[in-house]
Every structure is written in structure tokens, then in C-alpha cells.
Write an enzyme that holds these catalytic residues in place. Sequence first.
Site, short mmCIF file in Angstrom:
data_model
loop_
_atom_site.label_atom_id
_atom_site.label_comp_id
_atom_site.label_asym_id
_atom_site.label_seq_id
_atom_site.Cartn_x
_atom_site.Cartn_y
_atom_site.Cartn_z
N SER A 13 0.85 -1.04 0.09
CA SER A 13 0.09 -0.03 -0.07
C SER A 13 0.85 1.17 -0.08
CB SER A 13 -0.93 0.01 1.21
OG SER A 13 -0.28 -0.05 2.18
N SER A 14 0.32 2.50 -0.05
CA SER A 14 0.84 3.63 0.15
C SER A 14 1.82 3.88 -1.19
CB SER A 14 1.83 3.95 1.36
OG SER A 14 1.03 3.69 2.23
N ASP A 145 -6.51 -8.14 -0.95
CA ASP A 145 -7.17 -7.89 0.29
C ASP A 145 -8.78 -8.53 0.29
OD1 ASP A 145 -5.27 -6.29 0.95
OD2 ASP A 145 -6.44 -4.33 0.72
N LYS A 221 10.11 -7.25 -20.34
CA LYS A 221 10.03 -8.38 -19.57
C LYS A 221 8.80 -8.32 -18.87
CE LYS A 221 12.45 -10.56 -15.90
NZ LYS A 221 13.50 -10.53 -14.85
N CYS A 374 -9.78 28.97 12.08
CA CYS A 374 -10.65 28.34 12.88
C CYS A 374 -10.38 28.57 14.42
CB CYS A 374 -10.78 26.73 12.54
SG CYS A 374 -12.47 26.27 12.93
N GLY A 376 -7.65 29.00 15.46
CA GLY A 376 -6.55 30.18 15.12
C GLY A 376 -7.34 31.29 15.48
N GLN A 378 -10.40 31.74 16.98
CA GLN A 378 -10.82 31.85 18.36
C GLN A 378 -9.97 32.19 19.39
OE1 GLN A 378 -12.50 27.92 18.88
NE2 GLN A 378 -14.20 28.28 17.20
N HIS A 498 -11.98 27.04 6.93
CA HIS A 498 -10.57 26.65 6.80
C HIS A 498 -10.33 26.74 4.98
CE1 HIS A 498 -9.90 23.89 10.08
NE2 HIS A 498 -11.34 24.00 10.39
N GLU A 500 -7.77 26.61 3.50
CA GLU A 500 -7.10 25.69 2.83
C GLU A 500 -7.66 24.36 2.35
OE1 GLU A 500 -7.63 25.99 5.90
OE2 GLU A 500 -7.15 24.26 7.29
N1 GLN Z 1 -12.30 23.43 18.44
C1 GLN Z 1 -12.87 24.44 17.81
C2 GLN Z 1 -14.45 24.22 17.56
O1 GLN Z 1 -14.78 23.34 17.64
C3 GLN Z 1 -11.94 24.93 16.60
C4 GLN Z 1 -12.15 23.82 15.55
C5 GLN Z 1 -11.18 23.86 14.54
O2 GLN Z 1 -10.35 24.52 14.49
N2 GLN Z 1 -11.48 23.30 13.28
O3 GLN Z 1 -14.82 25.14 17.21
#
Ligand code: GLN
Length: 512
Positions: A13-14, A145, A221, A374, A376, A378, A498, A500
Site C-alpha cells: 500500500s501507499s 485484500d 520483460k 478556525c 486560530g 478563536q 478553513h 486551505e
Molecule cells: N475546537 C474549535 C471548535 O470546535 C475549533 C475547531 C477547528 O479549529 N477546526 O469550534
Amino acid sequence: MSKYIFVTGGVVSSLGKGVSAASLGALLQSRGYSVHVRKFDPYLNVDPGTMSPLQHGEVYVTNDGFETDLDLGYYERFLGIKLSKNDSVSGGRIYWEVLNAERRGDYLGATVQMIPHVTNKIKEHIAAPTDTDFVICEIGGTVGDIEGKVFLESIRQFANDVGRRNVMFAHLTLAPYLEQSGELKTKPTQMSVRRLLENGIQADVLFVRSPRMLTADERAKIGMFCNLPAKNVITSMDVDNIYKIPLVYDSQDVFSIMAQHFGLPDAAGDMSKIKKIEQYLNADLPVCTIGMVGKYFDVSDAYKSLNEALFHAGIQNNVRVKVKKIDAEKFTDADCADVDGIIVPGGFGARGVEGKIAAAKYARENNVPYMGICLGMQVAVIEFMCDVVGDERANSTEFTKNCTPVIDIMRDCDAENMGGTLRLGAYPCEIKPGTMAEKIYGASHISERHRHRYEVNIEYKDVLEKNGMIISGMSPDGKLPEMIEIPTHRFFVAGQFHPEFQSAFVAAAKDK
Ligand code: GLN
């Protein structure tokens, strides 16, 4: 009708099936074809959301709020496409659906069997409509598998149903290098292809993972033993960056093999975007060091999408982004002495939160660029409330109930799926005019993906803003703060979502 490519793997795998599947997609796209990708995982979990990130790396979230494994992230980033719940299908989900149908009486008293009931259910998911020219289906696991057998049987039948020329079987294997004899060994590949053949599937093209290019003799081959032309034996060479794989395949005429198989005209592709990435990788560039203050560093891939997004950001800004991993639980200001910017990523639970708050404070007080994602966002709000507004009791109710709840669970809002559970998937956000957020997005309405339970408490909006922190993004109903920033700071921006998860390298390469 769409044409189908099934990607299976053998030996170990991987080997990078996800990257190979995505790379085939990139070659098709570069010739103007549209592509959709699906992942079939034979394991018995009903969905990947319940699986520990300690085993599988980050939980990737789709627009429709499905928690999937990180392969879907590869597909979206490589191909710039958007996937959904229908594109991540596990064995557990298949059996769940079959057993529920049985309980409902859908099978009208028939004996429910692996063939045809389970195989039909799998084929239904494979054939779920898309409007693309190609559907690439990756079958998780390794040939042999036990769980995978019924999936192989299903794709065998599927090829028979829709016609062998509408389906291509691509198989990924490994050719280990034996130091002492100085040889690449082809036997494991032969065995793996035979294993596939036991299931009635003849591989049409092989991708052989190897530390160096296979020689013409080695390809001949393998081709002879595995029943395919030598030119269909492709080296999947080890590379230092996965974005080079489409170029590795293109240089071995993989598109021509597909074109020949499907009866399409051969054509050269526009690989310019991918070539730009290669140029970027080879260029001598200034380094930009980003301190990432997190706590899941012992798990490789726990911050997969974020690392990828930082790589894309480097391409777009012509710098080499270096991520400095800073352990939140041991954070001191000295950790930030050599960084150009600080990111506090998402996270759950109280462990390490003190360090993340201290990082936000350091960034704010020293005018160091800060980006909060997120959790970050808060911690940035908690820190601001404590140190600027002067309410030392400010905290999140995730960590203590005995506090000024500047971060809290919010129930009275339009967001579906809320309550005790996570807010998941894409939600709209309105951007305040004249803010850094507007400058970054160049738009007043955006949509980003969420995965969290707690929110900035709207009751504290006024006091935060009076003291110099702006709520620069807000849910359309005006109840959920989605972005914050400090306008007097050179760059202090955070989002409850998020970003990202939507970063794609094609977009990053676009205006270079
Ligand atoms: N723990 C925080 C919340 O539930 C932030 C979650 C997160 O950073 N994805 O709101």
C-alpha cells in the site's frame, strides 16, 4: 456516456494511487477533456469521518460537508474540481445501504448475496451521473485484500456492462531495487498482475513505482509476463514533489496509451501550468518562514491541506515557503524570533491552547503577520478580549464553563447541522467593504468550508470593535462572525473557516 478509468494497486500500500489517479486526470484535462474522480475504499467504516486522524491524517471536508480522507483533497487540488459525498464510497456504506434495503423489503424476499446485490450497489455508485468525459475511480487497498474482492468483481462486471473499450484498467505496482545485485526486481509486479487476472481483470496499463526509470529491457520483460505491450509499462518514478508526476507520465506518452485504448485522437497537451510548477521548484528563491503553532505534528499529514496551501501561496508569491513547526504546548516567544509570519491552525480540545493564545499575543504586539484558522481565530479573539479589552475571564466554553464566553456554541442561527454537532461544509460569508478581507478576496460574497462547533459570540461584537478589532466577515444572517482583523496591524487576519481546503495548485499557477 462517460469513459471510465479504474486505478488499482498491488504489492504494497501507499504507492501513491491517489496521486497517480489525479495525474491521469491532469493529462486528460490538458487535452481538453473534463474529468471527475471517485474513491472507493473497501474498509468497513461507513464513512471516513469516524476514523482517527492519528491513523489517516487530516479529515478533509467537501463543500457539501462530508468528512472524507485526504485523497479527495489531492483530487480537488490537482484538478481544480469540486467533489461531494458521492465521491467517497466505503465498503461499510455499500453494506449499510444493502442491509437497509433488505430491511425495507426492497429485495422482495430474494436471497441477498454478494453477487448481484452488493456488486450492483457498487456499480450504482460507480455509474452515478456526472457530466464529465471521464470518471476516474480509485479502488483503495491492495489487490488480494479480502474486503477488496467484491469491488474488483464489480469493476470486472462494469467493464462487461458498458463495453471493454469504455473502461481502462490501470494498475500500480512496485519494482524494488536490490542493492547487492544492483537490480530492479519485476517479480512482485508479475505476481500482482496475475492476482488481478485471477479476478478476471487484465491490466491495460501498468504504473511501476521505482527509484529510477525502467530500461527498455525491463519494460519488455514486464510486458511479456503481464500480457501487455512494453510501451504500456510506465515508470512511476520517485520524485521530490508530487506535482511532477503528471510530467513524468506525460514524458512516457501516457495520454497516447489512453487515446489508443479509448479510440480518441492522439494530441499534445498543454502542460504549461504544471511546467511552471517545475520551474518554480527548480528556481533559486528567497525563503519565507512561517511559524505554524500546532499540536498534531507527530502525525504526518495532519496539516496536509494547510501545507499544500502554503506551497501554492509560495508559487503565487515567488518565494520558497518554509514551515517551522512550533509545538503549542511548549510555546515561548523565542520560537517566533526567526519567523516572517505566524499561523495558528485548527484544533480541538484544551491541550496547547495557552501556547496558541500566547502566539496570537506575540504576533499582535510585535506587528508580526498573523493568520488564524478556525481555532486560530478563536484564540486571537480570546487574547484580544483578555489583553486589549481587559476582561481576563474571556475564554471559550470549549475549555471552561466558568468564563466570559466570547467563544461559545451558538444555536440561534441559520446554519444547518448545528446544535451539539459540527458545522460542516461550505457556508456563505459577507465581507465588510474597505477591509483587508475584501482586499484578499476581491469580493464581497465568499464561500468557505467549515469544521467546528464553537463560534465567536456575537454579543461581544461591539466591545471588540470599540477596542480596535473588526469583524470583517459575517454570516448572511448577521449572527456568526466569520472573519476578524486588526486594521492598525500590518496583517492580522483570521477566519472561522478553513480556506486551505479550497486551495488548488492550478489556481496558484494561473497568473504566473
Ligand atoms: N475546537 C474549535 C471548535 O470546535 C475549533 C475547531 C477547528 O479549529 N477546526 O469550534
